[in-house]
Write a protein that holds these residues in place. Structure first.
Motif, PDB file in Angstrom:
ATOM      1  N   TYR A   5       0.848  -1.256   0.252  1.00  0.00           N
ATOM      2  CA  TYR A   5      -0.052   0.053   0.023  1.00  0.00           C
ATOM      3  C   TYR A   5       0.514   1.283  -0.011  1.00  0.00           C
ATOM      4  O   TYR A   5       1.994   1.155   0.307  1.00  0.00           O
ATOM      5  N   THR A   6       0.218   2.164  -0.504  1.00  0.00           N
ATOM      6  CA  THR A   6       0.997   3.605  -0.518  1.00  0.00           C
ATOM      7  C   THR A   6       0.926   4.468   0.829  1.00  0.00           C
ATOM      8  O   THR A   6      -0.364   4.579   1.250  1.00  0.00           O
ATOM      9  N   GLY A   7       1.817   4.778   1.303  1.00  0.00           N
ATOM     10  CA  GLY A   7       1.870   5.655   2.506  1.00  0.00           C
ATOM     11  C   GLY A   7       2.712   7.146   2.478  1.00  0.00           C
ATOM     12  O   GLY A   7       3.430   7.091   1.486  1.00  0.00           O
ATOM     13  N   TRP A   8       2.741   7.683   3.374  1.00  0.00           N
ATOM     14  CA  TRP A   8       3.535   9.106   3.287  1.00  0.00           C
ATOM     15  C   TRP A   8       4.496   8.921   4.612  1.00  0.00           C
ATOM     16  O   TRP A   8       3.997   8.782   5.801  1.00  0.00           O
ATOM     17  N   VAL A   9       5.660   9.347   4.495  1.00  0.00           N
ATOM     18  CA  VAL A   9       6.602   9.778   5.586  1.00  0.00           C
ATOM     19  C   VAL A   9       7.152  11.050   5.365  1.00  0.00           C
ATOM     20  O   VAL A   9       7.129  11.799   4.407  1.00  0.00           O
ATOM     21  N   LEU A  10       7.638  11.496   6.508  1.00  0.00           N
ATOM     22  CA  LEU A  10       8.533  13.016   6.758  1.00  0.00           C
ATOM     23  C   LEU A  10       9.897  12.307   6.586  1.00  0.00           C
ATOM     24  O   LEU A  10      10.342  11.633   7.378  1.00  0.00           O
ATOM     25  N   THR A  11      10.657  13.139   5.773  1.00  0.00           N
ATOM     26  CA  THR A  11      12.284  13.186   5.616  1.00  0.00           C
ATOM     27  C   THR A  11      12.770  13.731   7.001  1.00  0.00           C
ATOM     28  O   THR A  11      12.066  14.461   7.796  1.00  0.00           O
ATOM     29  N   PRO A  12      14.022  13.577   6.978  1.00  0.00           N
ATOM     30  CA  PRO A  12      14.590  14.084   8.368  1.00  0.00           C
ATOM     31  C   PRO A  12      14.503  15.900   8.259  1.00  0.00           C
ATOM     32  O   PRO A  12      14.241  16.522   9.132  1.00  0.00           O
ATOM     33  N   THR A  20       5.893   3.113  -0.752  1.00  0.00           N
ATOM     34  CA  THR A  20       5.082   1.902  -1.001  1.00  0.00           C
ATOM     35  C   THR A  20       5.423   0.990  -0.043  1.00  0.00           C
ATOM     36  O   THR A  20       6.703   0.566   0.116  1.00  0.00           O
ATOM     37  N   VAL A  21       4.719   0.537   1.087  1.00  0.00           N
ATOM     38  CA  VAL A  21       4.858  -0.330   2.112  1.00  0.00           C
ATOM     39  C   VAL A  21       4.813  -1.550   1.658  1.00  0.00           C
ATOM     40  O   VAL A  21       3.555  -2.040   0.932  1.00  0.00           O
ATOM     41  N   VAL A  22       5.676  -2.751   1.867  1.00  0.00           N
ATOM     42  CA  VAL A  22       5.476  -4.026   1.223  1.00  0.00           C
ATOM     43  C   VAL A  22       5.307  -4.960   2.491  1.00  0.00           C
ATOM     44  O   VAL A  22       4.880  -6.166   2.186  1.00  0.00           O
ATOM     45  N   SER A  23       5.701  -4.725   3.702  1.00  0.00           N
ATOM     46  CA  SER A  23       5.518  -5.794   4.560  1.00  0.00           C
ATOM     47  C   SER A  23       5.741  -5.184   6.054  1.00  0.00           C
ATOM     48  O   SER A  23       6.018  -4.030   6.022  1.00  0.00           O
ATOM     49  N   LYS A  24       5.187  -5.928   6.933  1.00  0.00           N
ATOM     50  CA  LYS A  24       5.195  -5.330   8.567  1.00  0.00           C
ATOM     51  C   LYS A  24       6.312  -6.387   9.226  1.00  0.00           C
ATOM     52  O   LYS A  24       6.145  -7.758   8.816  1.00  0.00           O
ATOM     53  N   LYS A  35       8.138  -2.051   6.288  1.00  0.00           N
ATOM     54  CA  LYS A  35       9.317  -2.137   5.079  1.00  0.00           C
ATOM     55  C   LYS A  35       8.881  -1.494   3.966  1.00  0.00           C
ATOM     56  O   LYS A  35       7.609  -2.037   3.572  1.00  0.00           O
ATOM     57  N   THR A  36       9.454  -0.710   3.335  1.00  0.00           N
ATOM     58  CA  THR A  36       9.147  -0.103   2.005  1.00  0.00           C
ATOM     59  C   THR A  36       9.816  -1.042   0.928  1.00  0.00           C
ATOM     60  O   THR A  36      10.760  -1.734   1.038  1.00  0.00           O
ATOM     61  N   GLU A  37       9.382  -0.732  -0.516  1.00  0.00           N
ATOM     62  CA  GLU A  37       9.918  -1.381  -1.621  1.00  0.00           C
ATOM     63  C   GLU A  37      11.562  -1.296  -1.685  1.00  0.00           C
ATOM     64  O   GLU A  37      12.187  -1.911  -2.329  1.00  0.00           O
ATOM     65  N   THR A  38      11.709   0.099  -1.382  1.00  0.00           N
ATOM     66  CA  THR A  38      13.324   0.489  -1.338  1.00  0.00           C
ATOM     67  C   THR A  38      13.964  -0.325  -0.311  1.00  0.00           C
ATOM     68  O   THR A  38      15.334   0.072  -0.361  1.00  0.00           O
ATOM     69  N   GLY A  39      13.385  -0.845   0.768  1.00  0.00           N
ATOM     70  CA  GLY A  39      14.214  -1.409   1.645  1.00  0.00           C
ATOM     71  C   GLY A  39      14.261  -0.945   2.966  1.00  0.00           C
ATOM     72  O   GLY A  39      14.907  -1.435   4.173  1.00  0.00           O
ATOM     73  N   ARG A  40      13.668   0.223   3.098  1.00  0.00           N
ATOM     74  CA  ARG A  40      13.994   1.111   4.420  1.00  0.00           C
ATOM     75  C   ARG A  40      12.767   0.846   5.253  1.00  0.00           C
ATOM     76  O   ARG A  40      11.670   0.613   4.748  1.00  0.00           O
ATOM     77  N   ASN A  41      13.279   0.694   6.472  1.00  0.00           N
ATOM     78  CA  ASN A  41      11.960   0.396   7.513  1.00  0.00           C
ATOM     79  C   ASN A  41      11.779   1.581   8.386  1.00  0.00           C
ATOM     80  O   ASN A  41      12.821   2.449   8.643  1.00  0.00           O
ATOM     81  N   TYR A  42      10.379   1.837   8.530  1.00  0.00           N
ATOM     82  CA  TYR A  42       9.839   2.725   9.340  1.00  0.00           C
ATOM     83  C   TYR A  42       9.184   2.201  10.496  1.00  0.00           C
ATOM     84  O   TYR A  42       8.195   1.451  10.397  1.00  0.00           O
ATOM     85  N   GLU A  45       4.157   4.109  13.482  1.00  0.00           N
ATOM     86  CA  GLU A  45       3.654   5.387  13.845  1.00  0.00           C
ATOM     87  C   GLU A  45       4.138   6.517  12.830  1.00  0.00           C
ATOM     88  O   GLU A  45       3.636   7.759  12.739  1.00  0.00           O
ATOM     89  N   LYS A  46       5.178   6.381  11.998  1.00  0.00           N
ATOM     90  CA  LYS A  46       5.723   7.333  11.235  1.00  0.00           C
ATOM     91  C   LYS A  46       5.232   7.401   9.768  1.00  0.00           C
ATOM     92  O   LYS A  46       5.401   8.180   8.977  1.00  0.00           O
ATOM     93  N   VAL A  47       4.557   6.293   9.587  1.00  0.00           N
ATOM     94  CA  VAL A  47       3.839   6.022   7.992  1.00  0.00           C
ATOM     95  C   VAL A  47       2.342   6.535   8.295  1.00  0.00           C
ATOM     96  O   VAL A  47       1.651   5.965   9.028  1.00  0.00           O
ATOM     97  N   HIS A  48       2.036   7.243   7.273  1.00  0.00           N
ATOM     98  CA  HIS A  48       0.726   8.059   7.287  1.00  0.00           C
ATOM     99  C   HIS A  48      -0.145   7.468   6.057  1.00  0.00           C
ATOM    100  O   HIS A  48       0.685   7.474   4.955  1.00  0.00           O
ATOM    101  N   LEU A  49      -1.308   7.579   6.137  1.00  0.00           N
ATOM    102  CA  LEU A  49      -2.099   7.304   5.011  1.00  0.00           C
ATOM    103  C   LEU A  49      -2.254   8.150   3.814  1.00  0.00           C
ATOM    104  O   LEU A  49      -2.151   8.094   2.623  1.00  0.00           O
TER     105      LEU A  49
END
Length: 92
Positions: A5-12, A20-24, A35-42, A45-49
């Protein structure tokens, strides 16, 4: 929630970015990370719809940061006053 699913995060720098969130991943100590499709973990509570939710969260974070800065500034003023008082007491 189903993945991906698609979400929104804030950069530093507090810029909203779509991800794009691919797994939990659930850790034994209770924290959930996404975990996002780029491999980054958030943190969950930092990922918003929506972008608007991410921006609103950013404003809340800034209020918290300003309160912390204000508290530190107050402590600095108190310490400065204590030093000036001690300096005045040591004069003959």
């Amino acid at each position: 929630m189903t993945f991906p699913y698609t979400g929104w995060v804030l950069t530093p720098g507090f810029k909203p970015v779509q991800v794009t969130v691919v797994s939990k991943k659930q850790y034994s100590f209770g924290d959930a990370w996404l975990k996002t499709e780029t491999g980054r973990n958030y943190a969950k509570e930092k990922v918003h719809l929506t972008k608007e939710e991410a921006i609103a969260h950013g404003h809340i974070e800034l209020v918290k940061q300003q309160a912390a800065v204000d508290k530190k500034q107050s402590n600095i003023h108190k310490r400065r006053a204590a030093l000036e008082k001690a300096k005045g007491e040591s004069k003959p």
